[in-house]
Design a protein around this motif. Structure first.
Motif, short mmCIF file in Angstrom:
data_model
loop_
_atom_site.label_atom_id
_atom_site.label_comp_id
_atom_site.label_asym_id
_atom_site.label_seq_id
_atom_site.Cartn_x
_atom_site.Cartn_y
_atom_site.Cartn_z
N TYR A 132 0.84 -1.19 0.00
CA TYR A 132 0.00 0.00 0.00
C TYR A 132 0.89 1.25 0.00
CZ TYR A 132 -3.95 -3.02 0.80
OH TYR A 132 -4.91 -3.99 0.65
N PHE A 133 0.59 2.15 -0.92
CA PHE A 133 1.34 3.40 -1.04
C PHE A 133 0.43 4.58 -0.77
CE2 PHE A 133 5.22 1.94 -3.01
CZ PHE A 133 4.86 0.80 -3.70
N CYS A 134 0.98 5.56 -0.08
CA CYS A 134 0.30 6.85 -0.04
C CYS A 134 0.99 7.76 -1.06
CB CYS A 134 0.35 7.47 1.35
SG CYS A 134 2.00 7.86 1.95
N ALA A 135 0.24 8.68 -1.60
CA ALA A 135 0.79 9.64 -2.56
C ALA A 135 0.22 11.01 -2.25
CB ALA A 135 0.45 9.23 -3.99
N GLU A 136 1.00 12.03 -2.54
CA GLU A 136 0.54 13.40 -2.28
C GLU A 136 0.76 14.25 -3.52
OE1 GLU A 136 3.23 15.71 0.38
OE2 GLU A 136 4.34 13.82 0.50
N ASN A 137 -0.14 15.19 -3.69
CA ASN A 137 -0.04 16.15 -4.78
C ASN A 137 0.19 17.51 -4.14
OD1 ASN A 137 -0.30 17.82 -6.96
ND2 ASN A 137 -2.09 16.79 -7.79
N LYS A 138 1.34 18.07 -4.42
CA LYS A 138 1.71 19.32 -3.79
C LYS A 138 1.15 20.48 -4.60
CE LYS A 138 5.83 16.99 -2.22
NZ LYS A 138 7.27 16.81 -2.38
N ARG A 139 0.60 21.44 -3.94
CA ARG A 139 0.03 22.61 -4.59
C ARG A 139 1.09 23.26 -5.47
NH1 ARG A 139 -1.43 25.37 -0.15
NH2 ARG A 139 -3.13 23.91 0.15
N GLY A 140 0.73 23.51 -6.72
CA GLY A 140 1.66 24.15 -7.63
C GLY A 140 2.65 23.19 -8.29
N SER A 141 2.48 21.87 -8.09
CA SER A 141 3.44 20.92 -8.63
C SER A 141 3.06 20.42 -10.01
CB SER A 141 3.57 19.73 -7.68
OG SER A 141 2.38 18.95 -7.71
N ASN A 142 2.06 21.05 -10.60
CA ASN A 142 1.64 20.69 -11.95
C ASN A 142 1.19 19.22 -12.03
OD1 ASN A 142 1.05 21.24 -14.59
ND2 ASN A 142 3.14 21.08 -15.33
#
Lengths: 113, 113
Positions: free
Chosen positions: B88-98
């Motif tokens: 199981y992986f968590c993933a994050e999308n950083k604001r402004g990271s396109n």
């Protein structure tokens, strides 16, 4: 399942040879990504594309180039394969809305000998 | 949690028990988080997501909790089944990271019958 096809699924190549991996999608999604997966490192971004002819580097882009001449295809090229590039490569796509999940292909296992 | 060295964190549970998988993230600007499941030989598959304006979201047998104060994410699986065995992986999308997703190193869940 999202329509993503990676080819080839397995490849063995020799050090110093060029290799191209293909990712094909039928979803008409704008964003496409190439990741590599290695034990202890999870998934690391190599390159990504935000439109036809629009690409940018990820965190492990050295030794790799990409091209996107049409929406449905994103090619990853190892210009001169090295043993450190032995890995499993995954293509992913996301839709155009902010904050949407990525859908992954089945992966390509590449071995450089 | 995050792995150290080459070894994935592991969690072993009995069938029918509840599982909790943890993930720490480092960027307070991250505003979107996803949990993926990866079975052997396959690409990651989306399980559930959560936006930073929420602290809990429930799906079928799964719940994601987000604690922005300590930058911690957890995935709870109710009544764990043998088919839940995977990484199981968590993933994050950083604001402004396109739209780039950054993945954690994963946790191996083993469900014992």
């Amino acid at each position: 399942d999202a329509g993503i096809t990676q080819s080839p699924r397995h490849k063995v190549t020799e050090t110093g040879t060029p290799v191209t991996l293909r990712c094909h999608q039928t979803e008409n999604h704008r964003y496409m990504y190439w990741y590599r997966q290695d034990p202890g490192h999870g998934l690391r971004l190599i390159h990504y594309s935000y439109g036809v002819k629009d690409t940018d580097k990820g965190e492990v882009s050295d030794g790799y180039s990409v091209s996107r001449s049409k929406t449905e295809d994103f090619l990853l090229t190892l210009e001169s394969a090295t043993s450190s590039q032995t890995s499993v490569y995954f293509c992913a796509i996301t839709g155009d809305s902010m904050n949407t999940e990525a859908f992954f292909g089945q992966g390509t296992r590449l071995t450089v000998v | 949690g995050e792995s150290v060295g080459l070894h994935l964190p592991t969690l072993s549970v009995q069938e029918g028990d509840n599982s909790i998988i943890n993930c720490a993230y480092s960027n307070s600007a991250s505003d979107y988080f996803i949990w993926y499941k990866q079975e052997s030989g396959k690409g990651p598959q989306f399980i559930i997501d959560i936006r930073s304006n929420m602290d809990k979201r429930q799906g079928q047998r799964v719940t994601v909790l987000l604690n922005k104060t300590v930058k911690h994410l957890s995935l709870q699986i109710a009544a764990t089944q043998p088919g839940d065995s995977a990484v199981y992986f968590c993933a994050e999308n950083k604001r402004g990271s396109n739209y780039k997703l950054t993945f954690g190193k994963g946790t191996l869940l083993t469900v014992n019958p």
